[in-house]
Enzyme design. Sequence first.
Site, PDB file in Angstrom:
ATOM      1  N   CYS A  61       0.865  -1.184   0.000  1.00  0.00           N
ATOM      2  CA  CYS A  61       0.000   0.000   0.000  1.00  0.00           C
ATOM      3  C   CYS A  61       0.895   1.225   0.000  1.00  0.00           C
ATOM      4  O   CYS A  61       1.568   1.517   0.993  1.00  0.00           O
ATOM      5  CB  CYS A  61      -0.922   0.023   1.220  1.00  0.00           C
ATOM      6  SG  CYS A  61      -1.949   1.510   1.310  1.00  0.00           S
TER       7      CYS A  61
ATOM      8  N   GLU B  31     -10.170  -0.537  -4.952  1.00  0.00           N
ATOM      9  CA  GLU B  31      -9.153  -1.332  -4.279  1.00  0.00           C
ATOM     10  C   GLU B  31      -9.683  -2.675  -3.801  1.00  0.00           C
ATOM     11  O   GLU B  31     -10.801  -2.775  -3.296  1.00  0.00           O
ATOM     12  CB  GLU B  31      -8.568  -0.560  -3.089  1.00  0.00           C
ATOM     13  CG  GLU B  31      -7.743   0.654  -3.497  1.00  0.00           C
ATOM     14  CD  GLU B  31      -6.848   1.147  -2.379  1.00  0.00           C
ATOM     15  OE1 GLU B  31      -6.176   0.304  -1.749  1.00  0.00           O
ATOM     16  OE2 GLU B  31      -6.838   2.355  -2.119  1.00  0.00           O
TER      17      GLU B  31
ATOM     18  N   CYS C 178      -4.875   5.806  -4.193  1.00  0.00           N
ATOM     19  CA  CYS C 178      -4.199   4.507  -4.084  1.00  0.00           C
ATOM     20  C   CYS C 178      -2.799   4.677  -4.645  1.00  0.00           C
ATOM     21  O   CYS C 178      -2.626   4.865  -5.853  1.00  0.00           O
ATOM     22  CB  CYS C 178      -4.967   3.427  -4.846  1.00  0.00           C
ATOM     23  SG  CYS C 178      -4.151   1.806  -4.841  1.00  0.00           S
TER      24      CYS C 178
ATOM     25  N   HIS D 281      -2.582  -5.455 -10.021  1.00  0.00           N
ATOM     26  CA  HIS D 281      -3.312  -4.297 -10.542  1.00  0.00           C
ATOM     27  C   HIS D 281      -3.725  -4.526 -11.990  1.00  0.00           C
ATOM     28  O   HIS D 281      -2.946  -5.047 -12.798  1.00  0.00           O
ATOM     29  CB  HIS D 281      -2.446  -3.031 -10.489  1.00  0.00           C
ATOM     30  CG  HIS D 281      -2.274  -2.478  -9.124  1.00  0.00           C
ATOM     31  ND1 HIS D 281      -3.123  -1.553  -8.570  1.00  0.00           N
ATOM     32  CD2 HIS D 281      -1.334  -2.743  -8.183  1.00  0.00           C
ATOM     33  CE1 HIS D 281      -2.715  -1.258  -7.350  1.00  0.00           C
ATOM     34  NE2 HIS D 281      -1.630  -1.959  -7.094  1.00  0.00           N
TER      35      HIS D 281
END
Length: 276
Positions: A75, A210, A219, A161
């Site tokens: 993160c 997310e 993010c 992602h």
Amino acid sequence: MLIEFTKMHGLGNDFVVIDAIRQQIDLTAEKIRFIADRHFGVGCDQLLMVEYALHSDADFRYRIFNADGSEVAQCGNGARCFARFIRDKKLSYKDNILVDTHAGQLLLTFDDDGLITVNMGVPRHKPALIPLNTEQEEKFYTVKVGDVEKAFGAVSMGNPHAVLQVMDVKLAEVEEVGAALENHVCFPERANIGFMQLIDRNKIKLRVYERGAGETLACGSGACAAVVIGIEQGVLANDVLVELPGGPLKIHWQGRNHPVFMTGPAVSVFEGSIEL
């Protein structure tokens, strides 16, 4: 069990940060969900834990838990808040802090302008390392969401992602498409879903759905992933300003086999304690 915490945010991506060095912590997934609940708990997108380092060359261990109680490896906005927390709590006065994470080690650097730069590591492009259920690496992958075929780029920034290019982020179907893609069978560990609007080669707008948290105001790893994918697809330069709903991040990437650098703010909101 009484736990002291700090509420923080990075561009509106908000965190409960807990010092697990100076206090003994034993949190279950159920307790994390309670803390993250915005009605009955403190409320946050993620809970961050500061622990003793796993390796002798690191300063601390950085752990991240989503609002649903699941532990994740990365993160970016949290990493900046982690660094600010360490400085504010006088756990370290170093300008460069090396932390252990499930995704490897991160270097956190305090800049002269008060911002924090995070070396987010080298992106992983091979499908097996994202992970993505396909054999061939591509700049664009396609998958059906309902009856509509969606094209996206994919990369791992220590977490998976997918990034879709959209004409206007304001009109993007973030909730519907984000939820469908996050849990799509092509992502065996689920994924964070970014919606990227190109402004020019040095600027994009971005919204991110997310994994385990839903859409957030910002993010950090998602911003890095969007820039990496945009560069891979030939539409972005090496230095990009990423405008997120919560504010801007500066991302720099030199290309394959190089780490991604993310620069942005981190803010403490308030201190508190909670009985569990």
